[in-house]
Design an enzyme around this catalytic site. Structure first.
Site, PDB file in Angstrom:
ATOM      1  N   ARG A  51       0.823  -1.216   0.000  1.00  0.00           N
ATOM      2  CA  ARG A  51       0.000   0.000   0.000  1.00  0.00           C
ATOM      3  C   ARG A  51       0.852   1.259   0.000  1.00  0.00           C
ATOM      4  O   ARG A  51       0.399   2.314  -0.385  1.00  0.00           O
ATOM      5  CB  ARG A  51      -0.908   0.005   1.232  1.00  0.00           C
ATOM      6  CG  ARG A  51      -2.228  -0.670   0.951  1.00  0.00           C
ATOM      7  CD  ARG A  51      -3.145  -0.566   2.108  1.00  0.00           C
ATOM      8  NE  ARG A  51      -2.663  -1.404   3.191  1.00  0.00           N
ATOM      9  CZ  ARG A  51      -3.443  -2.172   3.948  1.00  0.00           C
ATOM     10  NH1 ARG A  51      -4.729  -2.181   3.768  1.00  0.00           N
ATOM     11  NH2 ARG A  51      -2.950  -2.910   4.905  1.00  0.00           N
ATOM     12  N   LYS A 150       2.120 -18.977   5.432  1.00  0.00           N
ATOM     13  CA  LYS A 150       1.374 -19.274   6.641  1.00  0.00           C
ATOM     14  C   LYS A 150       1.193 -17.997   7.440  1.00  0.00           C
ATOM     15  O   LYS A 150       1.947 -17.064   7.203  1.00  0.00           O
ATOM     16  CB  LYS A 150       2.093 -20.336   7.469  1.00  0.00           C
ATOM     17  CG  LYS A 150       3.438 -19.849   8.056  1.00  0.00           C
ATOM     18  CD  LYS A 150       4.017 -20.855   8.975  1.00  0.00           C
ATOM     19  CE  LYS A 150       3.713 -20.538  10.403  1.00  0.00           C
ATOM     20  NZ  LYS A 150       4.616 -19.558  11.020  1.00  0.00           N
ATOM     21  N   ASP A 179       5.659 -23.938   3.420  1.00  0.00           N
ATOM     22  CA  ASP A 179       6.106 -24.168   4.793  1.00  0.00           C
ATOM     23  C   ASP A 179       7.616 -24.192   4.671  1.00  0.00           C
ATOM     24  O   ASP A 179       8.186 -25.160   4.143  1.00  0.00           O
ATOM     25  CB  ASP A 179       5.593 -25.516   5.318  1.00  0.00           C
ATOM     26  CG  ASP A 179       6.033 -25.735   6.757  1.00  0.00           C
ATOM     27  OD1 ASP A 179       7.198 -25.419   7.075  1.00  0.00           O
ATOM     28  OD2 ASP A 179       5.224 -26.195   7.570  1.00  0.00           O
ATOM     29  N   HIS A 180       8.274 -23.126   5.114  1.00  0.00           N
ATOM     30  CA  HIS A 180       9.691 -23.010   4.743  1.00  0.00           C
ATOM     31  C   HIS A 180      10.540 -24.124   5.350  1.00  0.00           C
ATOM     32  O   HIS A 180      11.634 -24.383   4.877  1.00  0.00           O
ATOM     33  CB  HIS A 180      10.238 -21.616   5.054  1.00  0.00           C
ATOM     34  CG  HIS A 180      10.555 -21.353   6.494  1.00  0.00           C
ATOM     35  ND1 HIS A 180       9.593 -21.039   7.417  1.00  0.00           N
ATOM     36  CD2 HIS A 180      11.723 -21.360   7.172  1.00  0.00           C
ATOM     37  CE1 HIS A 180      10.171 -20.856   8.595  1.00  0.00           C
ATOM     38  NE2 HIS A 180      11.468 -21.051   8.474  1.00  0.00           N
ATOM     39  N   LYS A 184      14.219 -26.576   3.897  1.00  0.00           N
ATOM     40  CA  LYS A 184      15.516 -26.670   4.572  1.00  0.00           C
ATOM     41  C   LYS A 184      16.242 -27.911   4.066  1.00  0.00           C
ATOM     42  O   LYS A 184      15.642 -28.975   3.921  1.00  0.00           O
ATOM     43  CB  LYS A 184      15.328 -26.741   6.096  1.00  0.00           C
ATOM     44  CG  LYS A 184      14.876 -25.403   6.693  1.00  0.00           C
ATOM     45  CD  LYS A 184      14.834 -25.485   8.198  1.00  0.00           C
ATOM     46  CE  LYS A 184      14.170 -24.264   8.804  1.00  0.00           C
ATOM     47  NZ  LYS A 184      15.040 -23.111   8.976  1.00  0.00           N
ATOM     48  N   GLU A 218      13.887 -22.238  19.967  1.00  0.00           N
ATOM     49  CA  GLU A 218      14.470 -20.949  19.584  1.00  0.00           C
ATOM     50  C   GLU A 218      14.959 -20.242  20.836  1.00  0.00           C
ATOM     51  O   GLU A 218      14.337 -20.350  21.895  1.00  0.00           O
ATOM     52  CB  GLU A 218      13.414 -20.089  18.899  1.00  0.00           C
ATOM     53  CG  GLU A 218      12.935 -20.679  17.597  1.00  0.00           C
ATOM     54  CD  GLU A 218      11.917 -19.774  16.920  1.00  0.00           C
ATOM     55  OE1 GLU A 218      12.338 -18.922  16.125  1.00  0.00           O
ATOM     56  OE2 GLU A 218      10.724 -19.897  17.219  1.00  0.00           O
ATOM     57  N   ASP A 237       1.728 -21.281  15.507  1.00  0.00           N
ATOM     58  CA  ASP A 237       2.875 -20.700  14.807  1.00  0.00           C
ATOM     59  C   ASP A 237       3.868 -21.775  14.362  1.00  0.00           C
ATOM     60  O   ASP A 237       4.472 -21.654  13.300  1.00  0.00           O
ATOM     61  CB  ASP A 237       3.569 -19.694  15.740  1.00  0.00           C
ATOM     62  CG  ASP A 237       4.656 -18.892  15.048  1.00  0.00           C
ATOM     63  OD1 ASP A 237       4.369 -18.350  13.963  1.00  0.00           O
ATOM     64  OD2 ASP A 237       5.782 -18.804  15.577  1.00  0.00           O
ATOM     65  N   HIS A 242       5.159 -26.427  10.806  1.00  0.00           N
ATOM     66  CA  HIS A 242       6.529 -26.952  10.705  1.00  0.00           C
ATOM     67  C   HIS A 242       6.680 -28.321  11.376  1.00  0.00           C
ATOM     68  O   HIS A 242       7.189 -29.264  10.787  1.00  0.00           O
ATOM     69  CB  HIS A 242       7.524 -25.980  11.337  1.00  0.00           C
ATOM     70  CG  HIS A 242       7.430 -24.572  10.796  1.00  0.00           C
ATOM     71  ND1 HIS A 242       7.152 -24.306   9.486  1.00  0.00           N
ATOM     72  CD2 HIS A 242       7.602 -23.366  11.394  1.00  0.00           C
ATOM     73  CE1 HIS A 242       7.145 -22.993   9.292  1.00  0.00           C
ATOM     74  NE2 HIS A 242       7.405 -22.402  10.435  1.00  0.00           N
ATOM     75  N   LYS A 341       9.847 -20.483  22.370  1.00  0.00           N
ATOM     76  CA  LYS A 341      10.701 -19.295  22.252  1.00  0.00           C
ATOM     77  C   LYS A 341      11.441 -19.121  23.568  1.00  0.00           C
ATOM     78  O   LYS A 341      10.990 -19.582  24.614  1.00  0.00           O
ATOM     79  CB  LYS A 341       9.849 -18.058  22.000  1.00  0.00           C
ATOM     80  CG  LYS A 341       8.973 -18.176  20.760  1.00  0.00           C
ATOM     81  CD  LYS A 341       9.391 -17.219  19.692  1.00  0.00           C
ATOM     82  CE  LYS A 341       8.531 -17.317  18.461  1.00  0.00           C
ATOM     83  NZ  LYS A 341       9.328 -17.356  17.226  1.00  0.00           N
TER      84      LYS A 341
END
Ligand code: BG6
Length: 492
Positions: A51, A150, A179-180, A184, A218, A237, A242, A341
């Site tokens: 935008r 996602k 889905d990254h 991998k 993480e 998430d 994943h 996390k």
């Protein structure tokens, strides 16, 4: 070892959310790397859309910043960077209105015969409007593909609604749900390990495997994404996509080929065989956590609630689940899944724990005999370790030691480990859907997750607190220890 690079067919890629975080951190650097390796044909164009009112020059400046910030200095060749930036153009567009579509059509002029890709890297509530706008403005050509990021919905109903909206404009064969994790290197290696070696498959079942652990930990917190994260939580998430994809690749039957539907059919069967977890069973088989202030990466860090600025949030930043797959191969083999996390370290790995030997001939002096383990390390330090018992070298009695047969990919192969997005975006150009999620997979994953989320919502207790920089709440340790097992931290 030299990687083989085959230039792909001419294409245009339009990135909705072109000035956003994903575009800047991942997509633009990924496309730069592919260009640097000579994989992009001269005609390939990249169009940023958002935008924001920007000129093409301003968008190119943003592209330059993004490459300089996210590509290693050794990989920045000034001449090549200029060539790459010349591919970039920009169209300001508000998907909710009819304003700006002409500018996009203009940016795509002359490309109607090429592969055309629309990458939806925006908030999902815009997906429906964007695809409707593409159709209304006749931007969808026979060779058009759409990439969807996602989260695909927040539950089964919203995922269906999103899939319906996209499906009104695009056939399933043109929809690439990314889905990254599937891009991998080590995740693809999981398929190579299982299906390009005769060694493992005969043992890959309940007769020989005691349990499987999948950890995606993480050390970072929510990093300025608290607004989105608080609506999602670790289950939506990380687990719904994943971790469940990893679970599928570990547990699926050998597909007849790497063909997209053959692989996705097998993954779908795993998702459908997951033992449903609802109400009391869901609460018994899961642990939710939320980080409190602590120490991470050597410094003091605030708790999740302080970062969010909402003391009432019950969003989980950690989840552990004991999942079971009800089929012949896996009956009775628990799959312990966890993700969080602000954990003790950043590590993603899959541990396949084999059963102990049935009888020891060595006697007590030889020491304990640990069961074999296959550890597939996704990141960092990608590689595979097979833990075996051997004789401790040296004279004296027969003493045994548990040591890993250790293959670090960085040492074994002298190549840069490409980012997942490099592989995946180019797969879209090639029209290869193997590493993308089909609609039924996404919906089957939600169908399993929804009752767990319902059970949590109805539970009186909030998530359990854990100190930042630890391995999560003690209840997650109890979840596995009450089965007489233990989490393997860092592959050990
Ligand atoms: C994303 C999640 O899908 O994956 C993030 O939304 C998470 O919260 C990220 O940090 C992890 O990806 P990676 O590739 O860094 O392991």
């Amino acid at each position: 070892m030299v990687t083989r690079v085959i230039t792909v067919t001419p294409f245009d890629i339009v990135v909705f959310g072109g000035t956003g975080d994903l575009a800047r951190r991942k997509l633009i650097p990924a496309l730069y790397h592919r260009d640097l390796d000579g994989q992009l044909p001269a005609e390939a164009r990249i169009v940023g859309v958002s935008r924001r009112e920007l000129s093409t020059d301003e968008f190119r400046a943003l592209g330059r910043e993004s490459v300089l910030a996210h590509v290693k200095p050794a990989d920045i060749e000034p001449g090549r960077l200029e060539g790459f930036l010349a591919r970039l153009s920009y169209a300001a567009l508000d998907a909710a209105t009819d304003i700006g579509w002409e500018a996009l059509a203009k940016a795509l002029e002359g490309g109607s015969g090429r592969v055309r890709i629309f990458y939806l890297a925006t908030a999902p509530d815009l997906f429906g409007e964007i695809v409707a706008g593409l159709a209304r403005h006749r931007l969808v050509t026979p060779k058009t593909r759409v990439i969807v990021e996602k989260p695909i919905g927040t539950d089964l109903a919203s995922a269906r609604a999103l899939n319906d909206a996209i499906g009104k404009v695009f056939p399933e064969t043109s929809i690439y749900r990314i889905d990254h994790y599937l891009g991998k290197e080590t995740v693809q290696n999981l398929m190579a390990l299982r299906f390009a070696n005769a060694l493992f498959e005969p043992l890959w079942n309940a007769a020989h495997i005691d349990h499987v652990q999948i950890t995606v930990a993480e050390s970072l917190g929510v990093e300025g994404r608290a607004g989105y994260y608080d609506t999602a939580g670790a289950m939506r998430d990380m687990v719904q996509n994943h971790i469940m994809q990893l679970l599928c690749l570990v547990a699926m039957e050998p597909p007849p080929s790497m063909d997209a539907d053959s692989v996705r059919d097998e993954k779908l069967k795993v998702l459908k065989a997951l033992k449903p977890l609802a109400e009391g069973a869901a609460l018994a088989a899961t642990v939710r956590g939320q980080y409190r202030a602590g120490a991470s990466s050597g410094g003091a860090v605030p708790g999740y609630l302080e970062e969010l600025g909402d003391p009432g949030s019950r969003t989980e930043t950690f989840v552990a689940v004991k999942a079971e797959i009800e089929n012949w191969r896996w009956a009775g083999v628990p799959f312990y899944l966890r993700s969080g996390k602000r954990l003790a370290s950043r590590v993603s790995e899959i541990v396949v724990a084999f059963r102990p030997i049935p009888h020891s001939i060595f006697g007590a002096a030889a020491g304990a005999i640990d069961a074999n383990r296959l550890v597939i390390r996704l990141q960092p330090d990608e590689g595979v370790k097979l833990w075996l018992m051997i004789k401790d070298p040296g004279p004296g009695g027969m003493r045994l030691a548990h040591v890993p047969l250790d293959m670090s990919f960085a040492t074994a192969f002298d190549v840069r480990n490409p980012d997942a997005y490099e592989r995946l975006v180019l797969d879209v150009v090639r029209g290869n859907q193997t590493l993308f999620m089909r609609r039924d997979e996404v919906e089957a994953a939600w169908a399993w997750i929804d009752p767990i989320l319902d059970a949590w919502r109805n539970a009186a207790d909030p998530p359990r607190g854990y100190t930042a920089g630890t391995w999560g709440p003690s209840a997650a340790i109890a979840l596995i220890e009450r089965d007489g097992r233990t989490w393997y931290e860092d592959g050990e």
